[in-house]
Scaffold this motif. Structure first.
Motif, PDB file in Angstrom:
ATOM      1  N   GLY A   6       0.828  -1.218   0.000  1.00 21.79           N
ATOM      2  CA  GLY A   6       0.000   0.000   0.000  1.00 21.79           C
ATOM      3  C   GLY A   6       0.852   1.253   0.000  1.00 21.79           C
ATOM      4  N   THR A   8       1.584   3.543  -2.015  1.00 25.05           N
ATOM      5  CA  THR A   8       1.133   4.822  -2.572  1.00 25.05           C
ATOM      6  C   THR A   8      -0.021   5.397  -1.744  1.00 25.05           C
ATOM      7  OG1 THR A   8      -0.297   3.602  -4.084  1.00 25.05           O
ATOM      8  CG2 THR A   8       1.833   4.301  -4.951  1.00 25.05           C
ATOM      9  N   GLY A   9      -0.411   4.691  -0.687  1.00 20.82           N
ATOM     10  CA  GLY A   9      -1.541   5.142   0.132  1.00 20.82           C
ATOM     11  C   GLY A   9      -1.094   6.067   1.261  1.00 20.82           C
ATOM     12  N   LYS A  10      -2.058   6.428   2.101  1.00 23.51           N
ATOM     13  CA  LYS A  10      -1.808   7.433   3.144  1.00 23.51           C
ATOM     14  C   LYS A  10      -0.759   6.947   4.148  1.00 23.51           C
ATOM     15  CE  LYS A  10      -6.319   7.587   3.969  1.00 23.51           C
ATOM     16  NZ  LYS A  10      -6.839   6.939   2.759  1.00 23.51           N
ATOM     17  N   VAL A  11      -0.953   5.749   4.670  1.00 24.45           N
ATOM     18  CA  VAL A  11      -0.032   5.239   5.692  1.00 24.45           C
ATOM     19  C   VAL A  11       1.258   4.740   5.041  1.00 24.45           C
ATOM     20  CG1 VAL A  11       0.282   3.436   7.445  1.00 24.45           C
ATOM     21  CG2 VAL A  11      -1.899   4.649   7.287  1.00 24.45           C
ATOM     22  N   ARG A  31       1.362  -1.040  -7.454  1.00 25.15           N
ATOM     23  CA  ARG A  31       0.774  -1.732  -8.621  1.00 25.15           C
ATOM     24  C   ARG A  31       0.777  -0.822  -9.832  1.00 25.15           C
ATOM     25  NH1 ARG A  31      -5.703  -2.095  -7.340  1.00 25.15           N
ATOM     26  NH2 ARG A  31      -5.899  -0.076  -6.323  1.00 25.15           N
ATOM     27  N   LYS A  35       2.401   6.091 -10.116  1.00 24.79           N
ATOM     28  CA  LYS A  35       2.097   6.790  -8.861  1.00 24.79           C
ATOM     29  C   LYS A  35       3.286   6.759  -7.901  1.00 24.79           C
ATOM     30  CE  LYS A  35      -2.439   6.246  -7.435  1.00 24.79           C
ATOM     31  NZ  LYS A  35      -3.538   5.365  -6.959  1.00 24.79           N
ATOM     32  N   ASP A  50       0.899  -6.895  -7.381  1.00 29.15           N
ATOM     33  CA  ASP A  50      -0.524  -6.774  -7.067  1.00 29.15           C
ATOM     34  C   ASP A  50      -0.852  -7.762  -5.955  1.00 29.15           C
ATOM     35  OD1 ASP A  50      -3.467  -7.076  -7.226  1.00 29.15           O
ATOM     36  OD2 ASP A  50      -3.221  -5.756  -8.964  1.00 29.15           O
ATOM     37  N   LEU A  51      -1.635  -7.289  -4.993  1.00 24.39           N
ATOM     38  CA  LEU A  51      -1.990  -8.159  -3.866  1.00 24.39           C
ATOM     39  C   LEU A  51      -2.797  -9.374  -4.316  1.00 24.39           C
ATOM     40  CD1 LEU A  51      -3.011  -5.335  -1.345  1.00 24.39           C
ATOM     41  CD2 LEU A  51      -0.811  -6.508  -1.519  1.00 24.39           C
ATOM     42  N   VAL A  70      -0.220  -2.965   4.855  1.00 19.40           N
ATOM     43  CA  VAL A  70      -1.329  -2.010   4.815  1.00 19.40           C
ATOM     44  C   VAL A  70      -1.913  -2.013   3.418  1.00 19.40           C
ATOM     45  CG1 VAL A  70       0.286  -0.070   4.488  1.00 19.40           C
ATOM     46  CG2 VAL A  70      -2.037   0.402   5.196  1.00 19.40           C
ATOM     47  N   SER A  71      -3.237  -2.023   3.366  1.00 19.91           N
ATOM     48  CA  SER A  71      -3.953  -2.058   2.087  1.00 19.91           C
ATOM     49  C   SER A  71      -5.411  -1.790   2.444  1.00 19.91           C
ATOM     50  CB  SER A  71      -3.792  -3.439   1.435  1.00 19.91           C
ATOM     51  OG  SER A  71      -4.712  -4.358   1.995  1.00 19.91           O
ATOM     52  N   GLN A 112     -11.027  -7.607   8.830  1.00 20.95           N
ATOM     53  CA  GLN A 112      -9.716  -7.393   9.476  1.00 20.95           C
ATOM     54  C   GLN A 112      -9.445  -8.517  10.487  1.00 20.95           C
ATOM     55  OE1 GLN A 112      -7.490  -5.520   8.452  1.00 20.95           O
ATOM     56  NE2 GLN A 112      -8.135  -3.447   7.960  1.00 20.95           N
ATOM     57  N   SER A 131      -6.553   1.519  14.803  1.00 18.57           N
ATOM     58  CA  SER A 131      -7.031   2.893  14.959  1.00 18.57           C
ATOM     59  C   SER A 131      -8.531   2.921  14.706  1.00 18.57           C
ATOM     60  CB  SER A 131      -6.392   3.861  13.973  1.00 18.57           C
ATOM     61  OG  SER A 131      -5.072   3.548  13.717  1.00 18.57           O
ATOM     62  N   ALA A 133     -10.329   6.115  13.343  1.00 17.45           N
ATOM     63  CA  ALA A 133     -10.596   6.858  12.106  1.00 17.45           C
ATOM     64  C   ALA A 133      -9.434   7.800  11.856  1.00 17.45           C
ATOM     65  CB  ALA A 133     -11.876   7.661  12.249  1.00 17.45           C
ATOM     66  N   TYR A 134      -9.032   7.880  10.604  1.00 12.19           N
ATOM     67  CA  TYR A 134      -7.941   8.774  10.251  1.00 12.19           C
ATOM     68  C   TYR A 134      -8.488  10.192  10.043  1.00 12.19           C
ATOM     69  CZ  TYR A 134      -5.394   4.416   9.250  1.00 12.19           C
ATOM     70  OH  TYR A 134      -4.806   3.187   9.347  1.00 12.19           O
ATOM     71  N   ASN A 137      -9.706  11.232   6.673  1.00  9.79           N
ATOM     72  CA  ASN A 137     -11.066  10.964   6.171  1.00  9.79           C
ATOM     73  C   ASN A 137     -11.834  12.267   5.958  1.00  9.79           C
ATOM     74  OD1 ASN A 137     -10.407   8.304   6.543  1.00  9.79           O
ATOM     75  ND2 ASN A 137     -11.782   7.944   8.256  1.00  9.79           N
TER      76      ASN A 137
HETATM   77  N1  NAP Z   1      -9.355   5.378   7.019  1.00 11.92           N
HETATM   78  C1  NAP Z   1      -9.564   5.140   8.274  1.00 11.92           C
HETATM   79  O1  NAP Z   1     -10.233   5.887   8.983  1.00 11.92           O
HETATM   80  C2  NAP Z   1      -8.967   3.922   8.926  1.00 11.92           C
HETATM   81  C3  NAP Z   1      -9.149   3.731  10.296  1.00 11.92           C
HETATM   82  C4  NAP Z   1      -8.587   2.600  10.901  1.00 11.92           C
HETATM   83  C5  NAP Z   1      -7.895   1.689  10.144  1.00 11.92           C
HETATM   84  N2  NAP Z   1      -7.742   1.899   8.809  1.00 11.92           N
HETATM   85  C6  NAP Z   1      -7.035   0.886   8.022  1.00 11.92           C
HETATM   86  O2  NAP Z   1      -6.035   1.481   7.211  1.00 11.92           O
HETATM   87  C7  NAP Z   1      -5.883   0.662   6.050  1.00 11.92           C
HETATM   88  C8  NAP Z   1      -5.892   1.556   4.831  1.00 11.92           C
HETATM   89  O3  NAP Z   1      -4.738   2.376   4.889  1.00 11.92           O
HETATM   90  P1  NAP Z   1      -4.583   3.695   4.015  1.00 11.92           P
HETATM   91  O4  NAP Z   1      -5.668   4.650   4.440  1.00 11.92           O
HETATM   92  O5  NAP Z   1      -3.183   4.119   4.063  1.00 11.92           O
HETATM   93  O6  NAP Z   1      -4.976   3.142   2.570  1.00 11.92           O
HETATM   94  P2  NAP Z   1      -5.178   3.987   1.240  1.00 11.92           P
HETATM   95  O7  NAP Z   1      -4.667   5.374   1.371  1.00 11.92           O
HETATM   96  O8  NAP Z   1      -6.593   3.755   0.803  1.00 11.92           O
HETATM   97  O9  NAP Z   1      -4.203   3.209   0.239  1.00 11.92           O
HETATM   98  C9  NAP Z   1      -4.428   1.879  -0.147  1.00 11.92           C
HETATM   99  C10 NAP Z   1      -3.157   1.374  -0.781  1.00 11.92           C
HETATM  100  O10 NAP Z   1      -3.329  -0.001  -1.141  1.00 11.92           O
HETATM  101  C11 NAP Z   1      -2.946  -0.132  -2.513  1.00 11.92           C
HETATM  102  N3  NAP Z   1      -3.674  -1.226  -3.127  1.00 11.92           N
HETATM  103  C12 NAP Z   1      -5.021  -1.372  -3.213  1.00 11.92           C
HETATM  104  N4  NAP Z   1      -5.317  -2.511  -3.866  1.00 11.92           N
HETATM  105  C13 NAP Z   1      -4.130  -3.065  -4.230  1.00 11.92           C
HETATM  106  C14 NAP Z   1      -3.787  -4.239  -4.958  1.00 11.92           C
HETATM  107  N5  NAP Z   1      -4.724  -5.078  -5.446  1.00 11.92           N
HETATM  108  N6  NAP Z   1      -2.482  -4.508  -5.141  1.00 11.92           N
HETATM  109  C15 NAP Z   1      -1.512  -3.659  -4.668  1.00 11.92           C
HETATM  110  N7  NAP Z   1      -1.788  -2.551  -3.973  1.00 11.92           N
HETATM  111  C16 NAP Z   1      -3.086  -2.249  -3.767  1.00 11.92           C
HETATM  112  C17 NAP Z   1      -3.286   1.213  -3.142  1.00 11.92           C
HETATM  113  O11 NAP Z   1      -2.616   1.343  -4.362  1.00 11.92           O
HETATM  114  P3  NAP Z   1      -3.130   2.357  -5.509  1.00 11.92           P
HETATM  115  O12 NAP Z   1      -2.580   3.705  -5.126  1.00 11.92           O
HETATM  116  O13 NAP Z   1      -2.529   1.819  -6.747  1.00 11.92           O
HETATM  117  O14 NAP Z   1      -4.631   2.340  -5.476  1.00 11.92           O
HETATM  118  C18 NAP Z   1      -2.774   2.139  -2.050  1.00 11.92           C
HETATM  119  O15 NAP Z   1      -1.362   2.240  -2.095  1.00 11.92           O
HETATM  120  C19 NAP Z   1      -7.002  -0.366   6.055  1.00 11.92           C
HETATM  121  O16 NAP Z   1      -6.498  -1.582   6.555  1.00 11.92           O
HETATM  122  C20 NAP Z   1      -7.987   0.221   7.052  1.00 11.92           C
HETATM  123  O17 NAP Z   1      -8.746  -0.761   7.727  1.00 11.92           O
HETATM  124  C21 NAP Z   1      -8.260   3.002   8.181  1.00 11.92           C
END
Ligand code: NAP
Length: 281
Positions: A6, A8-11, A31, A35, A50-51, A70-71, A112, A131, A133-134, A137
């Motif tokens: 993950g 490229t995502g937030k965490v 993937r 990005k 890819d996951l 993380v994903s 989870q 956690s 909520a981030y 959000n």
């Molecule tokens: N948001 C909240 O309030 C919150 C609260 C508590 C816990 N969490 C947990 O935090 C986690 C999400 O973290 P985040 O917010 O950092 O996520 P995010 O910003 O949504 O990023 C998701 C990441 O996963 C990658 N990804 C998605 N599908 C994929 C695949 N098939 N293969 C490879 N990579 C893939 C995405 O890649 P692309 O950039 O290519 O899409 C991106 O890098 C979850 O487990 C969630 O339960 C979130």
């Protein structure tokens, strides 16, 4: 070598940046290489994968000692990573998760739990980072706030312990850099304060220098608004469920885990809003 999924995502992106800042070797799983510019700039190794594709994960896992997992949290996908880590003989998995439980009414929290159970059964050393909520959000609300200086939600006056995703990443980086003291531990990451969305509006008003107002929505109104904003129906339904629970106090808890792990306070919502003010203008 630490593998961050993950990335490229937030965490994930911030975890890569922080680990590289300490000159720790990091491989970032992406993937979509388009990005990955910021990750390359941080001098992280890139692994395209890819996951959903275990072969690509095995390739990325070569020589990896620790995984930051993380994903979006789809069980089959994260279990693919766990299985690959077992095959590679990786030592430790830092699993980013939520306030999960097997009997939660929220499907993604049950998912989870499924992943956490697979991790426990894998025999890998691991740490769970939970956690509520981030703060990020609230960026979903930013376009409406920029346009109308108001936003709605079905969280009522429920108070919520939000955390900045950058602090989740900072904790993940600390654990991944030196996992031994964190084996089988579970951490609960919360910002320094409990805030209702009325409080969020007040903080935004101060930071943005103009009045921002919050209005309470019914669960149905909120769900419709999320669908209008482009969320898939099932995700909007799950979010609405979470918001109803927040209204009832489900997220009103604090812990000291961030300061005790990072040696500094967790970022406040005021700090977050200041850093991301441009998005709300
Ligand atoms: N948001 C909240 O309030 C919150 C609260 C508590 C816990 N969490 C947990 O935090 C986690 C999400 O973290 P985040 O917010 O950092 O996520 P995010 O910003 O949504 O990023 C998701 C990441 O996963 C990658 N990804 C998605 N599908 C994929 C695949 N098939 N293969 C490879 N990579 C893939 C995405 O890649 P692309 O950039 O290519 O899409 C991106 O890098 C979850 O487990 C969630 O339960 C979130």
């Amino acid at each position: 070598m630490i593998l961050v999924t993950g990335a490229t995502g937030k965490v994930g992106s911030e975890a890569v940046r922080l680990l590289r800042q300490r000159e720790i070797p990091v491989r970032a799983l992406v993937r979509n290489p388009e990005k990955a510019a910021a990750l390359a700039q941080a001098a992280a190794e890139l692994a395209e994968g890819d996951l959903e594709a275990p072969g690509t994960l095995d390739e990325a896992m070569k020589g990896v000692t620790t995984v930051v997992l993380v994903s979006p949290g789809v069980p089959a996908q994260e279990i693919n990573v766990i299985d690959s880590a077992v095959r590679a003989g990786a030592g430790h998995v830092v699993k980013i998760t939520s306030n999960a439980s097997a009997d939660s009414p929220i499907a993604r929290r049950r998912w989870q739990t499924e992943i956490e159970a697979a991790l426990a059964a894998s025999g890998l050393d691991h740490t769970l980072v939970r956690s509520n909520a981030y703060m990020q959000n609230t960026l979903v609300l930013a376009p409406a706030i920029a346009k109308t200086s108001s936003f709605g939600s079905s969280t009522g006056a429920g108070r919520l312990g939000m955390i900045d995703a950058r602090d989740v990443a900072a904790v993940a980086a600390v654990i991944a850099a030196s996992p031994a003291p964190h084996v089988t531990k579970t951490y609960w990451l919360i910002g320094p304060e409990l805030l209702s969305y009325y409080d969020v509006a007040a903080v935004l008003s101060t930071v943005l220098g103009r009045p921002v107002t919050y209005r309470e929505l019914s669960s149905e109104e909120d769900q419709e608004a999320m669908i209008r904003a482009g969320l898939p129906g099932p995700v909007a339904a799950m979010n609405a469920q979470v918001f109803s629970m927040i209204a009832e106090g489900d997220a009103a808890w604090l812990t000291e885990d961030v300061p005790s792990l990072l040696g500094r306070p967790a970022r406040s919502f005021g700090q977050f809003a200041t850093d991301f003010a441009a998005a709300f203008c």
